[in-house]
Design a protein around this motif. Structure first.
Motif, PDB file in Angstrom:
ATOM      1  N   LYS A   1       0.825  -1.210   0.000  1.00  0.00           N
ATOM      2  CA  LYS A   1       0.000   0.000   0.000  1.00  0.00           C
ATOM      3  C   LYS A   1       0.859   1.260   0.000  1.00  0.00           C
ATOM      4  O   LYS A   1       0.562   2.236  -0.709  1.00  0.00           O
ATOM      5  CB  LYS A   1      -0.931   0.010   1.216  1.00  0.00           C
ATOM      6  CG  LYS A   1      -2.156  -0.868   1.077  1.00  0.00           C
ATOM      7  CD  LYS A   1      -3.070  -0.717   2.288  1.00  0.00           C
ATOM      8  CE  LYS A   1      -4.372  -1.478   2.087  1.00  0.00           C
ATOM      9  NZ  LYS A   1      -5.268  -1.352   3.272  1.00  0.00           N
ATOM     10  N   MET A   2       1.927   1.257   0.806  1.00  0.00           N
ATOM     11  CA  MET A   2       2.763   2.455   0.884  1.00  0.00           C
ATOM     12  C   MET A   2       3.393   2.780  -0.471  1.00  0.00           C
ATOM     13  O   MET A   2       3.362   3.933  -0.921  1.00  0.00           O
ATOM     14  CB  MET A   2       3.840   2.274   1.961  1.00  0.00           C
ATOM     15  CG  MET A   2       3.317   2.456   3.363  1.00  0.00           C
ATOM     16  SD  MET A   2       4.638   2.603   4.608  1.00  0.00           S
ATOM     17  CE  MET A   2       5.094   0.892   4.818  1.00  0.00           C
ATOM     18  N   PHE A   3       3.969   1.774  -1.135  1.00  0.00           N
ATOM     19  CA  PHE A   3       4.626   2.051  -2.411  1.00  0.00           C
ATOM     20  C   PHE A   3       3.634   2.330  -3.531  1.00  0.00           C
ATOM     21  O   PHE A   3       3.986   3.008  -4.507  1.00  0.00           O
ATOM     22  CB  PHE A   3       5.587   0.918  -2.776  1.00  0.00           C
ATOM     23  CG  PHE A   3       6.913   1.055  -2.092  1.00  0.00           C
ATOM     24  CD1 PHE A   3       7.906   1.881  -2.606  1.00  0.00           C
ATOM     25  CD2 PHE A   3       7.161   0.391  -0.899  1.00  0.00           C
ATOM     26  CE1 PHE A   3       9.127   2.030  -1.965  1.00  0.00           C
ATOM     27  CE2 PHE A   3       8.379   0.532  -0.240  1.00  0.00           C
ATOM     28  CZ  PHE A   3       9.357   1.357  -0.774  1.00  0.00           C
ATOM     29  N   SER A   4       2.420   1.849  -3.400  1.00  0.00           N
ATOM     30  CA  SER A   4       1.411   2.149  -4.426  1.00  0.00           C
ATOM     31  C   SER A   4       1.019   3.619  -4.414  1.00  0.00           C
ATOM     32  O   SER A   4       0.359   4.107  -5.342  1.00  0.00           O
ATOM     33  CB  SER A   4       0.166   1.279  -4.219  1.00  0.00           C
ATOM     34  OG  SER A   4      -0.584   1.704  -3.093  1.00  0.00           O
ATOM     35  N   LEU A   5       1.435   4.350  -3.388  1.00  0.00           N
ATOM     36  CA  LEU A   5       1.180   5.788  -3.318  1.00  0.00           C
ATOM     37  C   LEU A   5       2.188   6.596  -4.141  1.00  0.00           C
ATOM     38  O   LEU A   5       2.001   7.796  -4.337  1.00  0.00           O
ATOM     39  CB  LEU A   5       1.237   6.263  -1.859  1.00  0.00           C
ATOM     40  CG  LEU A   5       0.256   5.612  -0.875  1.00  0.00           C
ATOM     41  CD1 LEU A   5       0.560   6.071   0.548  1.00  0.00           C
ATOM     42  CD2 LEU A   5      -1.184   5.937  -1.248  1.00  0.00           C
ATOM     43  N   LEU A   6       3.263   5.944  -4.611  1.00  0.00           N
ATOM     44  CA  LEU A   6       4.340   6.664  -5.294  1.00  0.00           C
ATOM     45  C   LEU A   6       4.289   6.444  -6.804  1.00  0.00           C
ATOM     46  O   LEU A   6       4.233   5.299  -7.268  1.00  0.00           O
ATOM     47  CB  LEU A   6       5.697   6.194  -4.761  1.00  0.00           C
ATOM     48  CG  LEU A   6       5.949   6.382  -3.271  1.00  0.00           C
ATOM     49  CD1 LEU A   6       7.288   5.785  -2.876  1.00  0.00           C
ATOM     50  CD2 LEU A   6       5.896   7.858  -2.897  1.00  0.00           C
TER      51      LEU A   6
END
Length: 220
Positions: A52-57
């Motif tokens: 989820k965190m990297f899907s924000l980038l």
């Protein structure tokens, strides 16, 4: 003494700070911190949280993020000396990390020898960064680890090996439970104390060398 085998974390262990957290502090949009806290509270899995965190980038930031990671990373003192010592004594060192290949590989490429590196991989073919999981949990683990350190340890385990885990965070907890001996700092140290897991604290890899000499009886 059984043959020692070392399973060493990367983020916050080889490097002084967690690279994922550093990247998110620098580039992460609003909302990533809540995801991080949910992972630490173990209300969502590591795999779900990291994904989820990297899907924000956006993937357009790939080169910039890699440059930032390489420039920002500070290697914990003594790491190369530690690898040299382990090599001289015939002790394999595996890097097992919940981090991502696209920043781990350029940071660690100057160091060695390392028996192998196990981490998560990345896909930049869409609009946002997608994390892939080549080292997922085996049938003995149901924690949805992402990069499952206990599964890697089982895959690599040699008969009679003396398993040493070095780490600092939530991603190292299950590995520490399987270890014969743990070198721990920060969150992992606190949990080892709470769960009465046999361990020693460390701050630098020189501490790790000293601990290995005491633990294995090999003075180097």
């Amino acid at each position: 003494m059984r043959q020692p085998v070392i399973f060493c974390d990367f983020d916050g262990t080889v490097t002084e700070k967690d690279n994922i957290i550093a990247i998110m502090n620098e580039y992460g949009p609003e909302g990533w911190d809540e995801i991080k806290e949910a992972v630490l509270d173990r209300t969502i899995s590591i795999r779900e949280g990291v994904g989820k965190m990297f899907s924000l980038l956006p993937v357009t930031q790939k080169a910039e993020i890699i440059d930032f990671a390489v420039q920002n990373a500070r290697i914990r003192p003594g790491f190369q000396d530690f690898l040299d010592y382990a090599s001289e004594e015939g002790i394999p060192v595996y890097i097992v990390s919940g981090g991502i290949d696209f920043f781990i590989e350029p940071i660690i490429q100057q160091f060695g020898p390392i028996a192998d590196i196990y981490c998560n991989s990345s896909d930049f073919s869409a609009k946002t960064i997608k994390i892939e999981w080549p080292n997922s949990c085996d049938e003995q683990c149901s924690n949805d680890c992402g990069c499952c350190k206990p599964s890697i340890m089982r895959k690599l385990e040699q008969s009679g090996a003396y398993k040493i885990v070095i780490g600092d965070s939530v991603t190292d907890l299950e590995a520490a439970k399987q270890a014969d001996f743990v070198l721990a700092r920060d969150y992992l140290k606190d949990k080892c104390e709470e769960w009465e897991i046999r361990h020693l604290p460390f701050e630098t890899f020189y501490d790790c060398i000293d601990a290995l000499k005491t633990e294995t009886g090999v003075k180097g």
